[in-house]
Design a protein around this motif. Sequence first.
Motif, short mmCIF file in Angstrom:
data_model
loop_
_atom_site.label_atom_id
_atom_site.label_comp_id
_atom_site.label_asym_id
_atom_site.label_seq_id
_atom_site.Cartn_x
_atom_site.Cartn_y
_atom_site.Cartn_z
N VAL A 72 0.86 -1.18 0.00
CA VAL A 72 0.00 0.00 0.00
C VAL A 72 0.89 1.23 0.00
O VAL A 72 1.77 1.37 0.87
N GLY A 73 0.69 2.10 -0.98
CA GLY A 73 1.47 3.33 -1.05
C GLY A 73 0.73 4.46 -0.36
O GLY A 73 -0.29 4.92 -0.86
N ARG A 96 2.95 -4.67 3.24
CA ARG A 96 3.94 -3.63 3.51
C ARG A 96 3.35 -2.26 3.20
O ARG A 96 2.62 -2.10 2.23
N LEU A 97 3.69 -1.30 4.03
CA LEU A 97 3.31 0.09 3.79
C LEU A 97 4.50 0.81 3.18
O LEU A 97 5.61 0.76 3.72
N VAL A 98 4.28 1.44 2.05
CA VAL A 98 5.33 2.17 1.34
C VAL A 98 5.01 3.66 1.41
O VAL A 98 3.91 4.08 1.02
N ALA A 99 5.95 4.44 1.90
CA ALA A 99 5.77 5.89 1.95
C ALA A 99 6.10 6.46 0.57
O ALA A 99 7.24 6.35 0.09
N VAL A 100 5.12 7.04 -0.09
CA VAL A 100 5.33 7.61 -1.42
C VAL A 100 6.09 8.93 -1.28
O VAL A 100 5.71 9.78 -0.48
N PRO A 101 7.17 9.11 -2.05
CA PRO A 101 7.92 10.37 -1.97
C PRO A 101 7.08 11.56 -2.41
O PRO A 101 5.99 11.42 -2.98
N ALA A 113 2.56 7.47 -7.43
CA ALA A 113 2.42 6.47 -6.37
C ALA A 113 2.60 5.06 -6.93
O ALA A 113 3.25 4.20 -6.31
N CYS A 114 2.01 4.80 -8.10
CA CYS A 114 2.13 3.47 -8.71
C CYS A 114 3.58 3.17 -9.07
O CYS A 114 4.06 2.04 -8.89
#
Length: 380
Positions: A72-73, A96-101, A113-114
């Motif tokens: 998940v972004g 997993r949690l992904v922090a989008v820049p 985000a993708c």
Amino acid sequence: MILALALLTLALAALPACLAAINLSILRTPEPEPEAPGLVSILIPARNEAGVIEGTVRAALASAGIAVEVLVGDDHSTDDTAAIVRRIAETDPRLRLVAVPDLPEGWTGKNHACAALAREARGDLLLFLDADVTLAPNGVAGLAAHARRTNADLVSGVPRQLMESLGERLTVPMIDFLLIGYLPMALMQLSPDPSLGAACGQMILMRADAYRASGGHEAIRTSLHDGVRLPRLFRGKGLRTDLVAGHALATCRMYRDWPQSWAGFSKNAREGMATPRALPVWTVLLFGGHVLPWLVLVLALLVSDSSASWIAAGAALLSLATRAAITLVVREPAATVPLHPLTVCTALAIQWNALLRPARAGVAVWKGRRYPITALPPVP
């Protein structure tokens, strides 16, 4: 004159009726294979999705018949989206949690985000999923099996659309109606022509190697309509794309009311119909085949032209029958069928508004971000 108009409406109503009959015979819900090797990365961009993200994530983790990881972004959410995902991740290491820049200049939010999620993915297949899409248990396995059986590099399908408000019912049904009623799917499967590429941005599965070879979301970074741009990008690179019946694979409730529906479809308009070249043609096809028959019928009855009345009535009923057949197959609410002429008028109003009012409709506002809508650059 009235008779000629009636005949024209019949011809325009017959076109989607014929295409829908062919397309509905071609579209199949993909079945999972007994063995599904490999890993599918389910990639969910999320920005302020606290109201839906838990159901989306738990459904993705419940995928059966295939190995999955779920990423998940978190795209700078200001609500509890990230906290909800972290809590679920504590109980399932596949999440997993992904922090989008931060969003760079020249990118739209979803594409950025993708792209960030794709860089973190480990799967052989990438399934990009909107945060409001709830997968069925066999949804991922079915899409993956279809990609393997057909050697497709990109496979997409329209989830079953859930609609409750009048605003949703006047807008959302056009997604399936346009794809099934106007896309020549048999030709799409035979020809690699990029113009025949189509997908639903809510749910798109791609081979990871093909995604990277094509340039993926970075190649369409300015776009607001990945459902149009990604399959055309793939086809332009010599890759194969396909569509499946997606109503049994997932469900989606896109919007909640009229303002959301109008804004959501306006956001994608300029990359769909709302161009000076395309929109007049679509207006003739849609208004002429689905609204004009009713107007001609009333006029013919007023002047007592029985021949024109019968032909216009036939065109009107054919239009409704086409819409009813599509609605039945994709399992949308039957109550939306009588609204069909109004739905077509609403779709055209959104498109013409986006084309003719650039000062207001020429700026897309979505999830708190504003995107100026300008001419599209060519797909690399």
